[in-house]
Design a protein around this motif. Structure first.
Motif, mmCIF file in Angstrom:
data_model
loop_
_atom_site.group_PDB
_atom_site.id
_atom_site.type_symbol
_atom_site.label_atom_id
_atom_site.label_comp_id
_atom_site.label_asym_id
_atom_site.label_seq_id
_atom_site.Cartn_x
_atom_site.Cartn_y
_atom_site.Cartn_z
ATOM 1 N N UNK A 30 38.659 59.083 -37.790
ATOM 2 C CA UNK A 30 38.811 58.073 -36.394
ATOM 3 C C UNK A 30 40.230 57.972 -36.573
ATOM 4 N N UNK A 31 41.019 57.537 -35.791
ATOM 5 C CA UNK A 31 42.097 56.672 -35.593
ATOM 6 C C UNK A 31 42.666 55.836 -34.202
ATOM 7 N N UNK A 32 43.445 54.932 -34.105
ATOM 8 C CA UNK A 32 43.118 54.313 -33.467
ATOM 9 C C UNK A 32 44.458 53.525 -33.378
ATOM 10 N N UNK A 33 45.165 54.005 -32.371
ATOM 11 C CA UNK A 33 46.900 54.456 -31.796
ATOM 12 C C UNK A 33 47.733 54.742 -33.489
ATOM 13 N N UNK A 34 48.591 54.366 -34.073
ATOM 14 C CA UNK A 34 49.203 54.704 -35.332
ATOM 15 C C UNK A 34 47.830 54.686 -37.448
ATOM 16 N N UNK A 35 47.162 53.321 -36.301
ATOM 17 C CA UNK A 35 46.136 53.064 -37.231
ATOM 18 C C UNK A 35 45.172 54.530 -38.548
ATOM 19 N N UNK A 36 45.129 54.900 -39.063
ATOM 20 C CA UNK A 36 43.632 56.017 -38.708
ATOM 21 C C UNK A 36 42.683 55.304 -40.511
ATOM 22 N N UNK A 37 41.802 55.986 -39.972
ATOM 23 C CA UNK A 37 40.678 55.915 -41.052
ATOM 24 C C UNK A 37 40.128 57.098 -41.530
ATOM 25 N N UNK A 38 40.129 57.163 -42.572
ATOM 26 C CA UNK A 38 40.358 58.065 -43.786
ATOM 27 C C UNK A 38 38.783 58.613 -44.227
ATOM 28 N N UNK A 63 32.728 52.851 -38.836
ATOM 29 C CA UNK A 63 33.626 53.476 -37.916
ATOM 30 C C UNK A 63 34.169 52.714 -36.805
ATOM 31 N N UNK A 64 33.218 52.580 -35.937
ATOM 32 C CA UNK A 64 33.045 51.546 -34.200
ATOM 33 C C UNK A 64 33.568 50.310 -35.046
ATOM 34 N N UNK A 65 33.203 49.504 -35.928
ATOM 35 C CA UNK A 65 33.473 48.268 -36.319
ATOM 36 C C UNK A 65 34.704 48.366 -36.734
ATOM 37 N N UNK A 66 35.327 49.696 -37.340
ATOM 38 C CA UNK A 66 36.672 49.754 -37.939
ATOM 39 C C UNK A 66 37.459 50.000 -36.550
ATOM 40 N N UNK A 67 37.179 50.600 -35.997
ATOM 41 C CA UNK A 67 37.971 50.456 -34.953
ATOM 42 C C UNK A 67 38.139 49.098 -33.660
ATOM 43 N N UNK A 68 36.967 48.507 -33.806
ATOM 44 C CA UNK A 68 37.197 47.317 -33.027
ATOM 45 C C UNK A 68 38.188 46.628 -33.184
ATOM 46 N N UNK A 69 38.344 46.021 -34.678
ATOM 47 C CA UNK A 69 38.584 45.692 -35.725
ATOM 48 C C UNK A 69 39.942 45.825 -35.756
ATOM 49 N N UNK A 70 40.187 46.865 -35.179
ATOM 50 C CA UNK A 70 42.265 48.023 -35.763
ATOM 51 C C UNK A 70 43.081 46.956 -33.692
ATOM 52 N N UNK A 71 41.132 46.847 -33.745
ATOM 53 C CA UNK A 71 42.100 47.260 -31.278
ATOM 54 C C UNK A 71 42.962 45.781 -31.026
ATOM 55 N N UNK A 72 40.863 44.870 -31.634
ATOM 56 C CA UNK A 72 41.180 43.589 -31.400
ATOM 57 C C UNK A 72 42.959 43.081 -32.400
ATOM 58 N N UNK A 73 42.569 43.457 -33.393
ATOM 59 C CA UNK A 73 44.065 43.140 -34.743
ATOM 60 C C UNK A 73 45.528 43.715 -34.031
ATOM 61 N N UNK A 74 45.191 44.986 -33.324
ATOM 62 C CA UNK A 74 46.542 45.406 -32.328
ATOM 63 C C UNK A 74 46.735 44.272 -30.967
ATOM 64 N N UNK A 75 45.651 43.994 -30.580
ATOM 65 C CA UNK A 75 45.733 43.274 -29.568
ATOM 66 C C UNK A 75 46.630 41.663 -29.679
ATOM 67 N N UNK A 76 45.939 40.890 -30.678
ATOM 68 C CA UNK A 76 46.758 40.386 -31.243
ATOM 69 C C UNK A 76 47.919 40.505 -31.501
ATOM 70 N N UNK A 77 48.793 41.162 -32.443
ATOM 71 C CA UNK A 77 49.406 41.029 -32.305
ATOM 72 C C UNK A 77 50.919 41.068 -31.208
ATOM 73 N N UNK A 78 49.610 41.977 -30.619
ATOM 74 C CA UNK A 78 50.886 41.922 -28.822
ATOM 75 C C UNK A 78 50.611 41.050 -28.094
ATOM 76 N N UNK A 79 49.321 39.692 -28.557
ATOM 77 C CA UNK A 79 49.512 38.912 -27.031
ATOM 78 C C UNK A 79 49.546 37.393 -27.799
ATOM 79 N N UNK A 80 49.481 37.634 -29.525
ATOM 80 C CA UNK A 80 49.472 35.753 -29.738
ATOM 81 C C UNK A 80 50.746 35.655 -29.388
ATOM 82 N N UNK A 81 51.124 34.286 -29.630
ATOM 83 C CA UNK A 81 52.257 33.917 -29.687
ATOM 84 C C UNK A 81 53.779 34.156 -31.211
ATOM 85 N N UNK A 82 54.470 34.337 -31.166
ATOM 86 C CA UNK A 82 54.990 34.738 -32.425
ATOM 87 C C UNK A 82 54.644 33.718 -33.578
#
Length: 283
Positions: A30-38, A63-82
């Protein structure tokens, strides 16, 4: 000519970069953005013998839980204040440091700790902390036997069970295969709640008979006869016997030694680092 040289150098640079690039032989699932699950990440999720349909469901759920976590993490890194992300990174670093130092100190402690607590030490802790050893429920010393009703030797069993001299105990031990359940060790303190859980015929109405010292109790249900001899009883808020709380006292003493040893180890490590010029404080 210059153009040819540039092309050759470019080609060589490309080939050399490709040559030194590390190959990754892992199989992605599975892949989410640049992150891969092997594949290796999901191996071991399913216990051997699990039906195929259940196995697929377990892996897909992971796999679904991993993908959800990655998507949330990506969203947090883009949207949370530095500033917020910096604070979180500090917390992660601190947590990692705490895990490592705790594991290292525990390994050092295990090598050095004295786990022997003698009788005198246990008694000293017991006498100094008696309020802490008050009972929050009744304790009972008793023996019991469960036999089928109308057993051939029922009268003899009951007589020997009540008298319970050395010869009677040997006899009862020798025929214990006839008993549905039993315990002839009446020198050990047992919680009353554990007894009522083990002996189903006991209930809120007849439980009070269990809490009478030197009392013989005989109860029946549709199938079995229950013989109980109460040897001793301690009530709620009584002081727990030393032998009953000794495991707790041992843990208290060892935990105290651990804390003292950790403090000493920390001091020694810092002292040695200063001596060996590994640790310096600048003015």
């Amino acid at each position: 000519m210059k153009k040819k040289i540039v092309l050759i150098l470019s080609a060589l640079a490309f080939v050399s970069c490709d040559f030194f690039k590390e190959t990754d032989d892992r199989v992605p699932v599975a892949r989410v953005g640049e992150s891969y699950l092997y594949k290796e990440d999901v191996e071991g999720l399913v216990v051997e013998g699990t039906p195929k349909e259940d196995s697929i469901q377990i892996v897909n759920g992971f796999i679904t839980r991993w993908a959800t976590q990655q998507l949330l993490l990506d969203g947090a890194e883009r949207n949370l204040p530095e500033e917020k992300q910096t604070d979180f990174d500090k917390l992660v670093d601190q947590y990692k440091n705490d895990l490592y130092t705790k594991a290292y100190l525990e390994a050092l402690v295990i090598k050095s700790i004295d786990t022997i607590v003698d009788e005198a030490q246990a008694k000293q802790v017991y006498e100094a902390n008696q309020e802490a050893f008050k009972l929050n429920e009744e304790l009972v010393k008793f023996r019991y036997i469960t036999i089928p009703q109308n057993a051939i030797n029922e009268d003899e069993i009951e007589e020997r069970f009540k008298r319970f001299d050395a010869q009677d105990k040997r006899y009862l031990d020798s025929i214990s295969v006839q008993f549905k359940s039993y315990s002839l060790n009446d020198s050990m303190w047992v919680k009353a709640s554990q007894i009522t859980e083990k002996i189903s015929v006991l209930n809120s109405e007849n439980k009070k008979e269990l809490l009478k010292k030197s009392n013989f109790v005989q109860l029946k249900d549709s199938l079995d006869l229950y013989l109980m001899q109460i040897k001793d009883v301690l009530s709620q808020n009584d002081l727990a016997p030393l032998e009953y709380v000794k495991p707790t006292i041992k843990q208290i003493v060892i935990n105290k030694r651990k804390l003292e040893l950790i403090k000493q180890l920390e001091k020694d490590i810092t002292k040695d680092a200063i001596k060996n010029k590994q640790f310096e404080v600048y003015n």
